[in-house]
Design a protein around this motif. Structure first.
Motif, PDB file in Angstrom:
ATOM      1  N   ILE A 199       0.834  -1.204   0.000  1.00  0.00           N
ATOM      2  CA  ILE A 199       0.000   0.000   0.000  1.00  0.00           C
ATOM      3  C   ILE A 199       0.865   1.249   0.000  1.00  0.00           C
ATOM      4  N   GLU A 200       1.863   1.267   0.907  1.00  0.00           N
ATOM      5  CA  GLU A 200       2.751   2.415   1.015  1.00  0.00           C
ATOM      6  C   GLU A 200       3.935   2.051   1.897  1.00  0.00           C
ATOM      7  N   TYR A 228      -7.034  -6.729   4.821  1.00  0.00           N
ATOM      8  CA  TYR A 228      -7.162  -5.334   4.407  1.00  0.00           C
ATOM      9  C   TYR A 228      -8.466  -4.741   4.946  1.00  0.00           C
ATOM     10  N   THR A 281     -10.429   0.976   3.922  1.00  0.00           N
ATOM     11  CA  THR A 281      -9.523   2.054   3.502  1.00  0.00           C
ATOM     12  C   THR A 281      -8.317   1.497   2.763  1.00  0.00           C
ATOM     13  N   GLN A 282      -7.756   0.413   3.279  1.00  0.00           N
ATOM     14  CA  GLN A 282      -6.585  -0.185   2.633  1.00  0.00           C
ATOM     15  C   GLN A 282      -6.941  -0.769   1.269  1.00  0.00           C
ATOM     16  N   SER A 327      -9.170   0.435  -0.722  1.00  0.00           N
ATOM     17  CA  SER A 327      -9.297   1.585  -1.624  1.00  0.00           C
ATOM     18  C   SER A 327      -7.929   2.065  -2.091  1.00  0.00           C
ATOM     19  N   LYS A 328      -6.974   2.177  -1.158  1.00  0.00           N
ATOM     20  CA  LYS A 328      -5.621   2.606  -1.521  1.00  0.00           C
ATOM     21  C   LYS A 328      -4.970   1.618  -2.480  1.00  0.00           C
ATOM     22  N   GLU A 329      -5.204   0.349  -2.219  1.00  0.00           N
ATOM     23  CA  GLU A 329      -4.592  -0.695  -3.046  1.00  0.00           C
ATOM     24  C   GLU A 329      -5.127  -0.645  -4.477  1.00  0.00           C
ATOM     25  N   GLN A 370      -6.378   1.951  -5.956  1.00  0.00           N
ATOM     26  CA  GLN A 370      -5.898   3.182  -6.586  1.00  0.00           C
ATOM     27  C   GLN A 370      -4.507   2.983  -7.178  1.00  0.00           C
ATOM     28  N   LYS A 371      -3.659   2.218  -6.475  1.00  0.00           N
ATOM     29  CA  LYS A 371      -2.300   1.973  -6.965  1.00  0.00           C
ATOM     30  C   LYS A 371      -2.315   1.070  -8.193  1.00  0.00           C
TER      31      LYS A 371
END
Length: 598
Positions: free
Chosen positions: A526-527, A586, A589-590, A592-594, A596-597
């Motif tokens: 994720i980051e 996950y 929120t995680q 969603s971030k995943e 997006q990447k």
């Protein structure tokens, strides 16, 4: 006296007991109005100093010289000559008794004060003084005299206390010598407690003696006898006993193990006596179970070698029927229960009006978190029984997962924040291993043993989506359509998890280190994250360790901090192949971030 004790021709035990018989009644003769400092001086000079000299093996001349340097002692009006260590004051032998009132949890301060004033005719201040001492020490002599007068006072106290409560106060008439020796026993316990702090050797000797069993006798060892007497002791005596156990057995791991074995041996008796005892649990020897059962290595030994789970379960089954209602339900803190935590704090969905007060929900979560490590061993024990009903195995896990889906669909929004908090902890890193993760495993086991069609139909039934998959358009209400879509999404996710998640020791051919690496990989996908952030996102084992340090260098590279900020770990490129976009840990929120990447 010291010379006599050290003389090999004399039996030390018999001589010491004679010394106690001679001096203790003299020292503790003033029970009603004791001079505590004077009593302490007397017991030190007459008993403890000679005893220490004998035990420590010091030269008597050296010991006498130390006493001479401390000056001449004056006790009870008699001047000791230089070097004389024997207390030999004489007193007129009077056959006296005490009326002793004991503490309990059934009578309030006011009840006791009222009973004492009526029975003894004492002033309010004196009654309050007695009551305070009883609450602090567990008992108090409220009258001294001949047996008949003390017995009369006892009956009067009981009679007046019954007027204000359903049961009388606990009152006994004790001989003055008995009271004196009991008081000295407490002082001896405190002395032993202090002695334990001097040396590990003292503790080991004490533990060995307490664990020694008489040859050919069926009597328990000394420490077990003391534990079995705990419920009969008053508050002050219990405190001394528990402190002595802490300062001796619990300071030496080997002997703590032996003590634990003795504790388990008499566990049933101790628990049953505690139930009938009216004192708080903190004053019961059963409270020591926290110091025993929460030590992982000790708990495992008791489970594997002493069959402690069976002992605890049998104890529970023996005492539980007495507390079941007519429907065989256990009343736990005012709530109707099914079995243990199952069904605890049951909730019903609010449809019309919003709930007025959020119900208490922390108790069940707190119990679950405290029992986390014990439950792991309990589950291993339960796994030995291969007979079970498959549908029953998946029923409760499926209910929990459906509830999570319904909360996500905002079907429980009128139930307040308490339910949202419960769902959060259910999936949070602190609890998920014993809650969410275990429910997924249960569904996997059920799916593997059931007919696939039967399993899918069960899912549709529990999620109430059978009509939705029949393409029957039931409503035009946008809220209901939205709820249905969320439920479908949640159910499909669960099916993916049941089919695809196999990264569990015992389910797949992986180790705990493999599991931790996979968790870290999906966090860093994720980051980039700091060390502290990764640690907070990983579950802890029974030693409060995450295992991060053992694997982090295998999957990530540390990027040093710049001018501002802090260093972070970045995922190694070769680990990207392990990424699973449907990773079941996950959060929304995680996810969603995943995406997006991607």
């Amino acid at each position: 006296m010291i010379m006599k004790w050290c003389d090999e021709r004399f039996d030390f035990q018999a001589t010491f007991l004679q010394c106690l018989a001679k001096h203790v009644p003299n020292i503790y003769s003033a029970e009603m109005d004791p001079l505590l400092e004077k009593q302490e001086e007397m017991v030190q000079a007459a008993i403890f100093y000679p005893l220490e000299c004998y035990l420590f093996g010091e030269d008597p001349d050296t010991f006498l010289e130390k006493l001479q340097q401390s000056g001449i002692s004056q006790l009870c009006g008699k001047v000791f000559k230089g070097g004389e260590t024997t207390y030999s004051c004489s007193r007129e032998k009077v056959d006296s008794y005490y009326c002793v009132l004991f503490n309990d949890e059934h009578h309030s301060y006011d009840h006791v004060i009222y009973s004492l004033q009526r029975a003894l005719g004492c002033e309010l201040g004196e009654a309050q003084l007695h009551t305070t001492a009883i609450d602090k020490e567990g008992r108090r002599a409220v009258k001294a005299g001949h047996y008949a007068s003390c017995q009369e006072a006892k009956e009067e106290i009981k009679r007046h206390s019954e007027n204000v409560s359903q049961r009388p106060l606990h009152v006994e008439v004790l001989h003055a010598d008995v009271m004196a020796h009991q008081k000295f026993a407490l002082r001896l316990g405190s002395w032993l407690n202090k002695l334990m702090s001097y040396s590990s050797d003292f503790r080991k000797i004490f533990c060995q003696i307490c664990l020694k069993e008489e040859a050919g006798s069926e009597k328990p060892c000394f420490i077990s006898q003391l534990m079995l007497w705990d419920a009969k002791l008053h508050k002050g005596a219990r405190k001394v006993l528990h402190e002595l156990i802490f300062s001796s057995f619990f300071m030496e791991m080997d002997y703590k193990k032996h003590f634990a074995v003795e504790f388990v041996k008499y566990y049933k008796t101790l628990q049953k006596e505690y139930i009938s005892d009216d004192h708080d649990r903190v004053l019961s020897v059963t409270a020591l179970s926290v110091q025993i059962f929460t030590v992982p290595t000790l708990a495992r030994h008791l489970i594997e070698e002493q069959n402690v789970i069976t002992t605890i379960t049998e104890t529970l089954l023996e005492v539980l029927p007495e507390y079941l209602d007519k429907n065989d339900k256990f009343n736990f803190q005012g709530y109707s229960q099914d079995k243990l935590n199952r069904g605890m704090e049951e909730i019903k969905r609010q449809i019309g009006q919003h709930i007025e007060v959020d119900p208490d929900w922390e108790a069940a979560i707190a119990i679950q978190m405290q029992l986390k490590n014990i439950l792991l061993m309990f589950q291993e024990w339960c796994a030995c029984d291969e007979e079970f009903q498959v549908e029953l195995l998946v029923e409760y896990p499926l209910r929990c997962l459906v509830l999570v889906a319904q909360v996500a669909a905002e079907m429980w929004r009128r139930n307040g924040l308490s339910l949202i908090s419960q769902v959060f902890y259910y999936q949070d890193v602190k609890c998920r291993e014993e809650m969410y993760d275990k429910d997924i495993i249960m569904l996997q086991i059920g799916a593997s043993l059931m007919d696939p069609n039967h399993f899918l139909l069960l899912l549709l039934q529990r999620y109430e989506l059978a009509d939705a998959f029949k393409k029957i358009k039931l409503t035009k209400d946008q809220d209901l359509i939205k709820q249905c879509n969320v439920l479908i999404e949640e159910m499909l996710q669960i099916i993916i998890y049941v089919v695809g998640e196999r990264y569990v020791p015992g389910v797949s051919n992986v180790t705990k280190e493999d599991v931790i690496m996979r968790e870290i990989i999906h966090l860093l996908c994720i980051e980039p994250m700091a060390h502290s952030a990764i640690t907070k996102s990983l579950p802890e084992n029974e030693n409060n360790e995450t295992g991060l340090e053992n694997v982090i260098d295998k999957v990530a590279t540390f990027k040093k901090p710049g001018v501002s900020g802090h260093g972070v770990y970045e995922l190694k490129d070769e680990c990207l192949k392990e990424f699973n976009m449907f990773f079941y840990h996950y959060t929304k929120t995680q996810h969603s971030k995943e995406f997006q990447k991607i």
